[in-house]
Structure formats: C-alpha cells, structure tokens
Enzyme design. Sequence first.
Site, PDB file in Angstrom:
ATOM      1  N   TRP A 118     -11.211  -6.401  -2.022  1.00  0.00           N
ATOM      2  CA  TRP A 118      -9.845  -6.729  -1.606  1.00  0.00           C
ATOM      3  C   TRP A 118      -9.598  -8.203  -1.963  1.00  0.00           C
ATOM      4  O   TRP A 118      -8.766  -8.499  -2.810  1.00  0.00           O
ATOM      5  CB  TRP A 118      -9.657  -6.430  -0.112  1.00  0.00           C
ATOM      6  N   ASP A 178       0.835  -1.207   0.000  1.00  0.00           N
ATOM      7  CA  ASP A 178       0.000   0.000   0.000  1.00  0.00           C
ATOM      8  C   ASP A 178       0.862   1.247   0.000  1.00  0.00           C
ATOM      9  O   ASP A 178       0.607   2.199  -0.714  1.00  0.00           O
ATOM     10  CB  ASP A 178      -0.957   0.000   1.195  1.00  0.00           C
ATOM     11  N   HIS A 199       0.955   6.275  -2.073  1.00  0.00           N
ATOM     12  CA  HIS A 199      -0.005   5.178  -2.232  1.00  0.00           C
ATOM     13  C   HIS A 199      -0.380   5.128  -3.715  1.00  0.00           C
ATOM     14  O   HIS A 199      -0.865   6.106  -4.252  1.00  0.00           O
ATOM     15  CB  HIS A 199      -1.282   5.525  -1.469  1.00  0.00           C
ATOM     16  N   ARG A 216       4.218   3.711   6.287  1.00  0.00           N
ATOM     17  CA  ARG A 216       3.354   3.437   7.439  1.00  0.00           C
ATOM     18  C   ARG A 216       3.081   1.951   7.651  1.00  0.00           C
ATOM     19  O   ARG A 216       3.189   1.450   8.758  1.00  0.00           O
ATOM     20  CB  ARG A 216       2.035   4.192   7.254  1.00  0.00           C
ATOM     21  N   GLU A 217       2.680   1.264   6.583  1.00  0.00           N
ATOM     22  CA  GLU A 217       2.296  -0.142   6.750  1.00  0.00           C
ATOM     23  C   GLU A 217       3.177  -1.114   5.964  1.00  0.00           C
ATOM     24  O   GLU A 217       3.372  -2.239   6.375  1.00  0.00           O
ATOM     25  CB  GLU A 217       0.813  -0.318   6.381  1.00  0.00           C
ATOM     26  N   GLU A 268      -2.159   9.065  -0.785  1.00  0.00           N
ATOM     27  CA  GLU A 268      -3.200   8.160  -0.293  1.00  0.00           C
ATOM     28  C   GLU A 268      -4.566   8.836  -0.340  1.00  0.00           C
ATOM     29  O   GLU A 268      -5.568   8.214  -0.690  1.00  0.00           O
ATOM     30  CB  GLU A 268      -2.877   7.768   1.155  1.00  0.00           C
ATOM     31  N   ASP A 292      -5.447  -2.662  -2.902  1.00  0.00           N
ATOM     32  CA  ASP A 292      -4.645  -1.649  -3.588  1.00  0.00           C
ATOM     33  C   ASP A 292      -4.088  -2.174  -4.903  1.00  0.00           C
ATOM     34  O   ASP A 292      -4.141  -1.500  -5.937  1.00  0.00           O
ATOM     35  CB  ASP A 292      -3.499  -1.175  -2.681  1.00  0.00           C
TER      36      ASP A 292
HETATM   37  C1  BGC Z   1      -4.060   1.022   3.711  1.00  0.00           C
HETATM   38  C2  BGC Z   1      -4.767   0.856   2.400  1.00  0.00           C
HETATM   39  C3  BGC Z   1      -5.717  -0.273   2.525  1.00  0.00           C
HETATM   40  C4  BGC Z   1      -6.707   0.113   3.568  1.00  0.00           C
HETATM   41  C5  BGC Z   1      -7.793  -0.861   3.798  1.00  0.00           C
HETATM   42  C6  BGC Z   1      -5.076   1.366   4.736  1.00  0.00           C
HETATM   43  O1  BGC Z   1      -4.545   1.553   5.977  1.00  0.00           O
HETATM   44  O2  BGC Z   1      -3.002   1.905   3.642  1.00  0.00           O
HETATM   45  O3  BGC Z   1      -4.329   1.367   1.302  1.00  0.00           O
HETATM   46  O4  BGC Z   1      -6.224  -0.802   1.376  1.00  0.00           O
HETATM   47  O5  BGC Z   1      -6.094   0.423   4.795  1.00  0.00           O
HETATM   48  O6  BGC Z   1      -8.932  -0.246   3.638  1.00  0.00           O
END
Ligand code: BGC
Length: 900
Positions: free
Chosen positions: A547, A474, A802, A478-479, A784, A486
């Site tokens: 997803w 993503d 993003h 951050r993650e 994002e 995504d």
């Molecule tokens: C992520 C996304 C992801 C989403 C889920 C976010 O925190 O960065 O891009 O798809 O959460 O809804």
Amino acid sequence: MGLSLTNLKCDYLINPIGIDGCTPSFGWQLLSDAKNVLQTAYQVIVKKGIEVVWNTGKQKSEQSAFLRYEGKALVSRTGYVWEVTVWDNQGNTASASGEFETAILSVEEWEAKWIEPVQTPAFHEPSQSTMESETSAVEEIKMQPPQMVRKEFTLSRPIQSARVYATAHGVYYMELNGSRVGDIQLAPGNTAYDKYLEYQVYDVTNQLRVGNNAVGMVIGDGWYVGKVGICGQSCQYGDTLAALFQIEVTYEDGTREMVVSDGQCTSSTGHILYADIFVGEAQDFTKKKEGFSRAGFSEEGWKPVTIKDYSYQNLYAPYGEPVRICETLKPVKIWKSPQGDVILDVGQVLCGRVRMRARGEKGTKIVLEHTETIDKEGNYQYNIIGKFVLQQDTCILNGDGEEVFEPEFTFHGFRYIRISGYPGKPTIEDFDILVLHSDMKQTGTFQCSDERLNQLQHNIFWSQKSNMLSIPTDCPQREKAGWTGDVQIFAPTACFNMDMIAFFKRWLRNVEKEQKEDGQIPNIVPYLLAYNPNGVMPSNTHCSSGWGDVAVILPWKMYEAYGDRSVLSEYYPMMKKWVEYIRYTAETEVPKEKEGKLTEEEMEIQKYLWNTNFHFGDWLTPSVSFDFETGDVDMMQSAFRTMDIVPTTFYAYSTELIAKIARELGKKEDAEYYQELNRKVRYAFRKEYVNEHGLIKTELQGVYVLALQMNLIPQNRRENAVNKLVSMIQENGNKLDTGFLSVPFLLDVLCNAGKSDVAYDLLFQDGCPSWLYEVKMGATTMWEAWQAVLPDGTNTSVSYNHYAFGCVGDWMYRTIGGLNQLLPGYKKILIAPQLDERLTSASISYDSSYGLIVARWKRDGKKMIVDVTIPANTTARIKLPGGDTIETGSGSYVYEYKMG
Ligand code: BGC
C-alpha cells in the site's frame, strides 16, 4: 499536407487558466502525412503581451513533451501566450500557439476573508465507531443543512475580463446573477483540506455587468464535515462550513476591482435540508430561495457571517481535471418488483447521481434509494455495508408544474434505484443518469475477437471511471477512500485507458503531505481519522507493504506511461523517506516469536526482512478469504496468512525501482546504495524462505508470483518454482488463487517463463474465481471479490465496483494488443502481440504523449495481417507474430504474410 502541430498542452492541460506552476511544462504533438518523421529542433517563445519572457532559441532536440519553463519569473494572475515552432527531418516546419494564465502566486494576494455562516456545528460522530450498519432510518442521523452566502456589489465601468478564485471548507457551488459559475461538481474535491486545499479559478467575464450584481455560494458538508469512510466518522477537518471567494474584475480602461468574501456577506439555509456524501441528500422545493444570487433579492431572515482567521497557507491553485458530469445516460428499464417496489435499472453499475423530473402536489415526498444489486426475483437488495452508507436521496415537491430534482453535494455507487412516493407512474423518460468523475480524456481502446474480453475491458473502464472522482478510490459506495494499494495495483491499466498524469500528480501531492515524519505512507490518502492505528483496522502502524509502496511504484509507472521525468524528481524525496522507513523497520524490529532466539548469523539476515507489524498481505487471496460454497468472506485471513512473507517481496520491489529511478535522475551514489540494499534483501529472502529446491513454505500462488516477479528465487531454481506455480494453478482447476498484490504480475510471470498457454488458460477461465466468471454472471464493472455473485446467482455484500482486479487490462493491452514501450512515454514503441489459438483478431489504440498509436492484427489460418500506426517523432520495433522483426519510424503500415 506537410507538418502540423496539435494538442498543445501547458501543465498537462489545453489552455489552462489558473496554474500555480512557476515552471509549467509544455508539450505538443506532430502530425504529418510523411513517414519516418522526427522532430529535429524546436523553439518555444512565451509572451506576456508583447514582452518576451522566454525564448528558447532554436534547440536541436527531439523533445516535444514536458519541456520545463525556464524564463523570467511568471507574474501572478496574468495571461501568457506561448508559441512553438518545430523543424522535422523532412525539411518541414510548423508553428502553433497556446495560452495559459497564472493563478494567485503568493498568499499575500488574497484579499478575501474566510467567512463562516452562523450555524450549529456538526455532530461529532464518535471516533471509535463500528462499521456495522446500525442506522437504517435517515431520520435518526444527526445532520445540519448546507449554508448559503450572498453579497451584492456594483461595477462601474465596462468589463474587459473577470475571474473568480473560490474555495470552501466543505463542497460548494457558486452563482453569479442567477446563473451557475462553471460546470465543476463537488469543488474543491476530495483532499487533505488542512494541508492541500485547492481553490477553483473561473472565467466569469460574461456573467457580470455594469451596475448591480450579486454573487451566491452554497456550501455542503463534503469530505470536510461529512460522515466519511466505512464507519461514517464526521468532522475530519472541522465541524463548521466556511467559504472564501475573490472576484477580480479588469475594466476596459485597464483598472482592476476586487469583490471579496468579507463581513458584508449574509447567510441563510435554503432548500437543501442536508447533503452528505455517504448518507445522501434531501431537498425541499417549498423552501427554495429563488433568485438568491441576483441583485435586489430580499434578505429577510438572512444572518450576518463571521470572519475567521483560517489559514491561506494550505491554498493551492487547481491542478489537473476537475470533477464534472462526464456522461448522461438513460435508464434501460423500470418495473414493479414482486415485493411491490418500483425499481429503475440504469443498465450499468456506475458512480454518479440522478436527475429526476416530476409533477405533483405541494409536499409530495419522493425517495430514491441506490443499490448495485437486485435479488434473483427482481426485488430491491442493498449490497453495501457501512454505518451511514444509505445512498438515499429525497425531494419534496413545491407543486408548481414540472420540477427537476438533482442532488448537488452527494454521489452514489449504483445500478438500480428504488423509487418511492413518485406521483403517478414514473417512466424512464423522467430520469437522466449523471455519470460523475474527474474529467480526464479517454486514451485507450481495446477490441478483440472474443466479446467476453471486450466486455471485461468495458467493466474495467467503468470501474476506473467510477473510482477517479477527484482522487483514486477503492469503491464509489462503501468507503470512497483513497486506498493507496488499490491504485498502486491498477495504475498501469488506468494509464492505458485515460490521460491520468495530472490527476495522479494531484493525488501524489496529497500523499506527500500525508506522509508521516518517519516516512510512513498512510494506507489511505487523504488520511481519514478512523483508519489511524487502533481504529477500524487491526493495524498498529499507519501503513502496509504494497500500500505505502505506492510512493515509489506509482511515479515509476507514470514515468513509463508518459515519459515525464518531473514525476520522478518531484516525488523522489518522498520515495526515499518511505524506503528509509522500511529499511529502518526491518533493521531494528524482530518478530515477537523470534526475539532472543536468533544466532548472530540469523540476526544479520533478519535485518533485511520486513516482517513485523500488521500488513494486508496478498489481500483477498481467494482460497484464504472466501468460502465459495456459502459466499462467506473473511477478508482479514489473507492478511494473517501472508503478512510474514509478502512485505519483504515489496521491500525488494521498492528498492529495485528506486535504484532505477535514482539512475534515471543521475543520482549515481543513491542508485548504487539502493542496488546494494536490494541485493541484500533478495539474499535474506532466499535464506529465510526459499529451500534448496526453489520452493517456499507458504504454498500459495500469489507468494510464488511475487517471489518470481521480484527476482527472489535463485536463477538455477527458478524453473522449479515456475513448475510449482503451474502445478498449483492446474490443481486448482486452471484457476487463479492470487490476491491484490500478486494478481498484477500473475500472467506476466507465466508469459516470461514461457507459459503463455497457462496465462491464456487463466484469462479464458470462466469458473469462479476468474475474470470471465464475472462477465458470465453479468457484471458491468469489476467486483471487489471474485464470488460477489455466487454461481447460483446469490449476491453477497461486497462492492461491485472495485478496480483492483481489473489490473489485467494492462496485460491485455500489452499482450493481446502487443503494445509496449522501449523508451518511457512510448518515444520508442514495441509492438509484439503474443497470440493464442482462441483469438483471431485484436485492435487497440492508445493516445500517447506523442500522438495516436494503433495496433491491429487479424489471423485467418496461417494468413496474418498486422496493421500499425506509429505517431510522428517516435520510432518502433514491430515483432510480427510468427514473422519478422521490423524497425520503423512513424507512419501507417500494413504487413500481410504467412505465419512460419
Ligand atoms: C478496501 C480496499 C483496501 C482494503 C485494505 C478494503 O476495505 O475496500 O480495497 O485496499 O480494505 O486492505
């Protein structure tokens, strides 16, 4: 020049060493000066030494890509040569050859032992962490250092060739006799370690010698032990680092010798104090173990290792391109901020890390903090939330002249770096910026007469590069997680920009392994513990519509882009299981508020509605999730607002695609079954959500877009629905209001309904929210959220990297550039640009499975010039804007005409 062959690929790579496949695929491209060239026949011969293991004979066929091996069983750890001969329709022939080498094809051939240095197990961060940034000081975080292992060995005779097979619990690099093995970074990569762990294969023939040798390996936490995801949970797969390596030497006399990881290895910690993918890395040069991978190194203080009985069953050969340093940039600026910080500007938001040179006294400590933003005054500003997302690297100098610092086991998402403690005055010359991603080749280029659109494509491409580090993620800060939605959204754009096929297949292998028994595809792959039901997300299941549907959508999009049917067949069981999960859930579950209240007829409809459990819905729908005045974001609101209706639109989408896929694979019964299911879902949707005027209760652009795209509005009411969508856009000041799931279809839905003017209005919009707003505000990547930077220049705490909203890149290639396929993989090409007054020229290129396609057009008043290149072994239909439609074969053509 006649005919020649180029780009010979085996399993998607040129001359790969270490392939797993028992049935590798072969592909080649034809080059010819002649026009209308088609391959009429091919012959492929595969040889092991002088033994022919496969000879196709002369096959009358146009197939020049993804030809599956059907010869004798391939032998483990063996080199093969393959030769291809091609005949074309112009009477020419051409031949070429390539090589490949198999990897370890059976688990029994592993002689290496899993070894584990003596170490303190990593601290288990609590599983119910919050995602708030609780920790600001790196000193407060509990971390263990990376581990080093080494072993000496003697080789007695002249060496003909040598290979290393290696992997780790953690991430590693290896050295032989004082020099690094290969150029792969962060091996074995981000992966579901417990189920799918790749080893790497290296050619080390030139790094070994007769006599004494030494091998060394350094292992960091990586995704195995480290603190990952938004809540920084550690120990996803284990709390200790381990290594596995097998060096196989073939002597000139034909005999072989193995050197493996075993109880003779020793271990120690070294100069890397800690290394974490989210926190960052610290190195203390005073603790360097110089020469640890050379024979004769003093092992004083080194400890024994323990042998572990970890599995070999989850080991796989490398697949696709590994992570490398793909570019090195120079920073553009360095300054002292009003608050007194020294800040470096790289000029580009990206994913990577730094290489820094410094001279200073022993013990000098330099700290580098990475961020994507600075404030309006030019001060350091940290935009990323997340518990341990510090993105902070530290180095302590040894004081012996120029020293070079480069983190090994971390990477950051950033544009700016705050530098503290640098001895003297740092200049941009002291820094190199290393761009990291999986090393795929760029395949697409886009240029047009509007510089802002060119910048938009630049931003999209950089977000792609930043988020393709061993898995599709993503965001790179951050993650750094494999969010399935995504990539589902972005895949078509990704396939234009880069050669994604092997990379996506590798990730799909992970998806397949992570699929739940009942068919659920987790929201994140590899699946992180914290994101399980009742973890950090308000979700009672592992999956969400839009997803999990990646299981069907991604293989289909790859098939369209590349034409490789194996992508469909290999993942077909996974797709079926996923669609069955949706079907079963829809059929057996009723929303709480409806329980016991439905008539029999309504119950019949209910069975085809996917409307229970948590879903992200049309995630980040602007009007629902953002306050444009204050910049406040409440991401969950778009989920709550749309999750009753959006899932059924994806139920329709996935059943429609799987029906097509079944047909492609010759599974007639399945195709009919899914077709029928799709019909019932569409019927139920109409009954439940669409009124007699073709209107939907949830008045959101995105919901209309999805309903139109998935064919959920009856034909005779479509026009009303389109008009409603257009009026919503206009009432919104010609601005989009679509979330993640609908935005990829927005412009297409409009164009297909004859409203390309409205589509272009949205594209050229530069108020917030819009693509060009981001460009206007100086973005260098995709954000994002549209209002990441507010109109007054205030930065908000979202990610600036993003790729999801960058899915418009695909539309720009197809509509402005005009490039589409009529047959998968562009075996038959359609070039049909849709012009708009606001553009006077465009030029795109795409390196397809068959070779380079170029499409350019230029307009001067009514005068039009269109210029195309069609690769050999394909044909094309060219719809000249305002002119004729031409059917042609390969070659370069220029059309000059007056528009009608
Ligand atoms: C992520 C996304 C992801 C989403 C889920 C976010 O925190 O960065 O891009 O798809 O959460 O809804």
